[in-house]
Write a protein that holds these residues in place. Structure first.
Motif, short mmCIF file in Angstrom:
data_model
loop_
_atom_site.label_atom_id
_atom_site.label_comp_id
_atom_site.label_asym_id
_atom_site.label_seq_id
_atom_site.Cartn_x
_atom_site.Cartn_y
_atom_site.Cartn_z
N GLY A 155 0.81 -1.20 0.00
CA GLY A 155 0.00 0.00 0.00
C GLY A 155 0.85 1.26 0.00
O GLY A 155 2.05 1.24 -0.31
N LEU A 156 0.20 2.36 0.38
CA LEU A 156 0.89 3.65 0.33
C LEU A 156 1.88 3.82 1.48
O LEU A 156 2.99 4.30 1.28
N ARG A 157 1.47 3.47 2.69
CA ARG A 157 2.31 3.75 3.86
C ARG A 157 3.62 2.96 3.80
O ARG A 157 3.62 1.73 3.69
N GLY A 158 4.72 3.69 3.87
CA GLY A 158 6.03 3.06 3.87
C GLY A 158 6.58 2.72 2.51
O GLY A 158 7.67 2.16 2.40
N SER A 164 7.52 12.31 -0.53
CA SER A 164 6.92 13.01 0.60
C SER A 164 7.96 13.83 1.36
O SER A 164 7.74 15.01 1.65
N VAL A 165 9.11 13.22 1.69
CA VAL A 165 10.12 13.96 2.45
C VAL A 165 10.77 15.03 1.58
O VAL A 165 11.24 16.06 2.09
N ALA A 166 10.79 14.80 0.25
CA ALA A 166 11.41 15.78 -0.64
C ALA A 166 10.65 17.10 -0.60
O ALA A 166 11.26 18.18 -0.73
N ILE A 167 9.32 17.06 -0.42
CA ILE A 167 8.55 18.30 -0.34
C ILE A 167 9.00 19.12 0.86
O ILE A 167 9.23 20.34 0.76
N GLY A 168 9.14 18.48 2.01
CA GLY A 168 9.57 19.19 3.20
C GLY A 168 10.99 19.68 3.11
O GLY A 168 11.30 20.82 3.46
N VAL A 169 11.89 18.81 2.63
CA VAL A 169 13.30 19.19 2.49
C VAL A 169 13.44 20.34 1.51
O VAL A 169 14.23 21.28 1.73
N MET A 170 12.69 20.30 0.42
CA MET A 170 12.73 21.37 -0.57
C MET A 170 12.34 22.70 0.06
O MET A 170 12.98 23.74 -0.20
N MET A 171 11.33 22.69 0.90
CA MET A 171 10.86 23.92 1.53
C MET A 171 11.94 24.54 2.42
O MET A 171 12.18 25.74 2.38
N VAL A 172 12.62 23.71 3.20
CA VAL A 172 13.65 24.22 4.10
C VAL A 172 14.88 24.67 3.33
O VAL A 172 15.45 25.74 3.60
N ALA A 173 15.33 23.86 2.35
CA ALA A 173 16.51 24.22 1.58
C ALA A 173 16.26 25.48 0.76
O ALA A 173 17.14 26.36 0.65
N LEU A 174 15.06 25.60 0.21
CA LEU A 174 14.71 26.78 -0.58
C LEU A 174 14.78 28.04 0.29
O LEU A 174 15.24 29.09 -0.15
N ASP A 175 14.34 27.90 1.53
CA ASP A 175 14.29 29.06 2.40
C ASP A 175 15.67 29.56 2.80
O ASP A 175 15.82 30.68 3.25
N GLY A 176 16.68 28.72 2.65
CA GLY A 176 18.03 29.15 2.96
C GLY A 176 18.54 30.22 2.02
O GLY A 176 19.37 31.05 2.39
N HIS A 234 11.30 9.05 13.52
CA HIS A 234 11.56 10.06 12.50
C HIS A 234 10.26 10.61 11.90
O HIS A 234 10.21 11.77 11.48
N ARG A 235 9.23 9.78 11.84
CA ARG A 235 7.96 10.26 11.27
C ARG A 235 7.38 11.38 12.12
O ARG A 235 6.96 12.43 11.59
N PHE A 237 0.69 14.57 2.85
CA PHE A 237 1.42 13.43 2.30
C PHE A 237 2.12 12.64 3.40
O PHE A 237 2.15 11.41 3.40
N GLY A 238 2.71 13.37 4.36
CA GLY A 238 3.42 12.71 5.44
C GLY A 238 2.51 11.85 6.29
O GLY A 238 2.87 10.73 6.67
N LEU A 239 1.32 12.36 6.61
CA LEU A 239 0.37 11.61 7.43
C LEU A 239 -0.09 10.34 6.72
O LEU A 239 -0.31 9.30 7.35
N VAL A 240 -0.23 10.40 5.40
CA VAL A 240 -0.75 9.26 4.64
C VAL A 240 0.34 8.25 4.31
O VAL A 240 0.11 7.04 4.37
N ILE A 241 1.55 8.73 3.98
CA ILE A 241 2.57 7.86 3.39
C ILE A 241 3.64 7.40 4.38
O ILE A 241 4.05 6.24 4.37
N LEU A 242 4.11 8.31 5.24
CA LEU A 242 5.28 7.98 6.05
C LEU A 242 4.99 6.93 7.10
O LEU A 242 3.93 6.93 7.73
N LYS A 243 5.96 6.04 7.30
CA LYS A 243 5.87 4.99 8.30
C LYS A 243 6.97 5.20 9.32
O LYS A 243 8.10 5.53 8.97
#
Length: 537
Positions: free
Chosen positions: A25-28, A36-48, A96-97, A202-208
């Motif tokens: 399935g989707l989770r994990g 999913s993590v790329a969206i968050g990482v992109m946001m932080v790296a972009l803000d630098g 980590h989730r 995305f994190g709530l649905v996908i990350l394990k």
């Protein structure tokens, strides 16, 4: 919670699987987890870097000095640097989730608060909060990748992760330019709110959830306080020398001395506590130590150098925010193109040669940028910016493998935090040190340049005010001044700014050369392919 039960059971069962099994399935799911993590990482790296293009507009709107603008950048970078390693331990300990999702939510909320801020002090305060929450999600993202991907695909995932960071860092000026010119500087921060919502869903649905079997169970509070105090004191001393303090003043050296004392006390403390913030034994690995130093030096050269380029393009060349971002497109494009190529080269030949070559190209680009003039054309600028992107790509991609791959498997979160922390410390040092270099050169050159132009003499206070404006690329032309005099003042201001920027870029180039020698000591980590084995699901 289901995830808690699963992890605890794995920790207690010696026969828990050593590698991730097929995703159901989707989770994990590995690739969905990467997305999913790329969206968050992109946001932080972009803000630098996205804020760099907005700095001139923020400085003008809020009426701040160079030091104020530096703290908008450095408050964020310092918070990231101080908290990343602790955040990595939080992820190893509590999952980590969870830390990733808390980081996403807090980062988005802090971003929205910045957009509503009406003073520099509030902007800096919420930038610090941004950095703290950003620190939660960065090492957690890497921990999730190491736990989710099978060993044979982990290198590819880490390479893509590094490419996202590199491309996002480079894309910041363009995205920022579009937002500043067509909306407002506040929109640079507001944009993180909807992006954060998407990442959270995305994190709530996908990350394990995953946790290391031998994760730390306690926290080194003394180590956190001492390391935070050491870095804060050092950066504050350097920034204040660019905002009126002298290197000969007791308070400057008092802060530097306090920083050294805190660093020494931190090192001693880490040898005494049961579970240190940074286990110093990690640095017995020469490649890991070299990779960490390399990240610091690379960030000093890159973040410090690029800090002044936006003022050069907007203040000296008179370009709009969008046009400034477009002029940096060669940097962005080359990083995006070169990052996957660098990943392939590093996988095939190891990191040493690509990293050395990348830092030499970075040095050449910085030395080239030191020759820019007030009237330098687009083609010349584009060449040096493109070369800079080409040089940075292998370092952005390869340093993660060098640091994390050479760390003990049970310290994957700490190693991920160390890699990002090194980059943020370097970025803060780069803007602070090169800002001080720029301020010193402008203050020294301005009186002579002003007198040589036979302009009306200025009082010491007026010279200080003029120097502050020139450091931001602005010409301190008083109202109702005759056009010929205004043109003379503008010429003096731009020539003085270029002298300061040239020296700052030269120093950045020297730092990049030193980094190339450090890169000789790097090698691929023995733990990278076995990374998944350290996490029990």
């Amino acid at each position: 919670m289901t995830s808690q039960t699963t992890v605890d059971a794995a920790d207690e069962t010696p026969d828990a699987p050593s590698t991730p099994g097929p995703a159901k399935g989707l989770r994990g799911h590995p690739w969905l987890t990467l997305f999913s993590v790329a969206i968050g990482v992109m946001m932080v790296a972009l803000d630098g870097t996205i804020v760099a293009i907005a700095n001139p507009a923020i400085a003008k709107d809020l009426g701040t000095s160079m030091a104020g603008v530096q703290w908008i950048t450095n408050g964020y970078l310092l918070a990231l640097a101080v908290a990343l390693i602790t955040a990595g331990k939080l992820g190893d300990r509590f999952g980590h989730r969870q830390t990733f999702l808390i980081g996403i939510a807090g980062f988005a909320l802090a971003s929205g608060a910045i957009g509503f801020s009406g003073s520099v002090s509030l902007v800096v305060t919420f930038r610090v909060l941004q950095g703290l929450f950003g620190a939660l999600l960065m090492p957690a993202a890497l921990g999730l990748l190491r736990a989710t991907f099978p060993a044979e695909k982990l290198n590819m995932a880490i390479g893509i992760w590094g490419m996202v960071i590199g491309a996002s860092t480079a894309a910041g000026p363009i995205v920022g330019g579009l937002l500043v010119e067509h909306v407002s500087w506040q929109s640079v921060f507001f944009i993180n709110v909807p992006v954060g919502v998407v990442a959270l869903v995305f994190g709530l649905v996908i990350l394990k959830d995953h946790r290391a079997k031998n994760a730390p169970r306690s926290f080194d509070i003394a180590g956190i306080v001492l390391l935070s105090g050491a870095m804060f004191s050092l950066i504050l001393a350097i920034i204040k020398t660019g905002d009126g303090w002298s290197w000969s003043e007791g308070k400057t050296w008092g802060l530097i001395g306090l920083s050294l004392v805190c660093f020494v006390a931190f090192a001693i403390c880490e040898t005494k506590v049961r579970e240190p913030l940074i286990p110093l034994a990690m640095f017995k690995s020469v490649p890991l130590s070299a990779g960490t130093v390399l990240m610091v030096l690379m960030a000093i050269a890159f973040m410090g150098g690029i800090f002044f380029v936006t003022f050069y393009l907007q203040g000296v060349h008179g370009l709009s925010a969008v046009d400034s971002g477009l002029h940096l497109l060669p940097l962005t494009a080359m990083m995006i193109i070169a990052s996957p190529v660098a990943g392939l080269l590093i996988t095939k030949f190891g990191p040493r040669v690509p990293l050395v070559g990348g830092m030499l190209a970075t040095a050449a680009a910085m030395f080239g940028m030191s020759t820019l003039e007030a009237d330098t054309g687009t083609v010349t600028m584009s060449f040096w910016f493109g070369l800079l992107g080409l040089g940075l790509a292998p370092v952005m991609v390869g340093a993660t493998e060098v640091i994390v791959g050479n760390a003990p498997l049970e310290l994957s979160g700490v190693a991920g935090g160390l890699q990002q922390s090194a980059m943020q410390v370097g970025g803060a040092l780069g803007t602070a040190v090169l800002g001080a270099v720029m301020a010193s050169r402008v203050s020294n050159d301005l009186p002579g340049n002003w007198a040589d132009a036979k302009l009306p003499p200025l009082s010491p206070d007026q010279l200080d005010q003029a120097a502050s404006a020139i450091q931001l690329g602005a010409a301190p032309v008083p109202p109702n001044v005759p056009k010929p005099v205004a043109e003379q003042i503008t010429t003096v201001a731009h020539d003085t700014f270029m002298s300061g920027m040239g020296l700052a870029c030269t120093v950045a180039g020297i730092v990049a050369v030193v980094a190339a020698f450090v890169a000789i000591l790097t090698k691929a980590g023995s733990n990278t392919e076995a990374g998944a084995a350290s996490v029990h699901i």
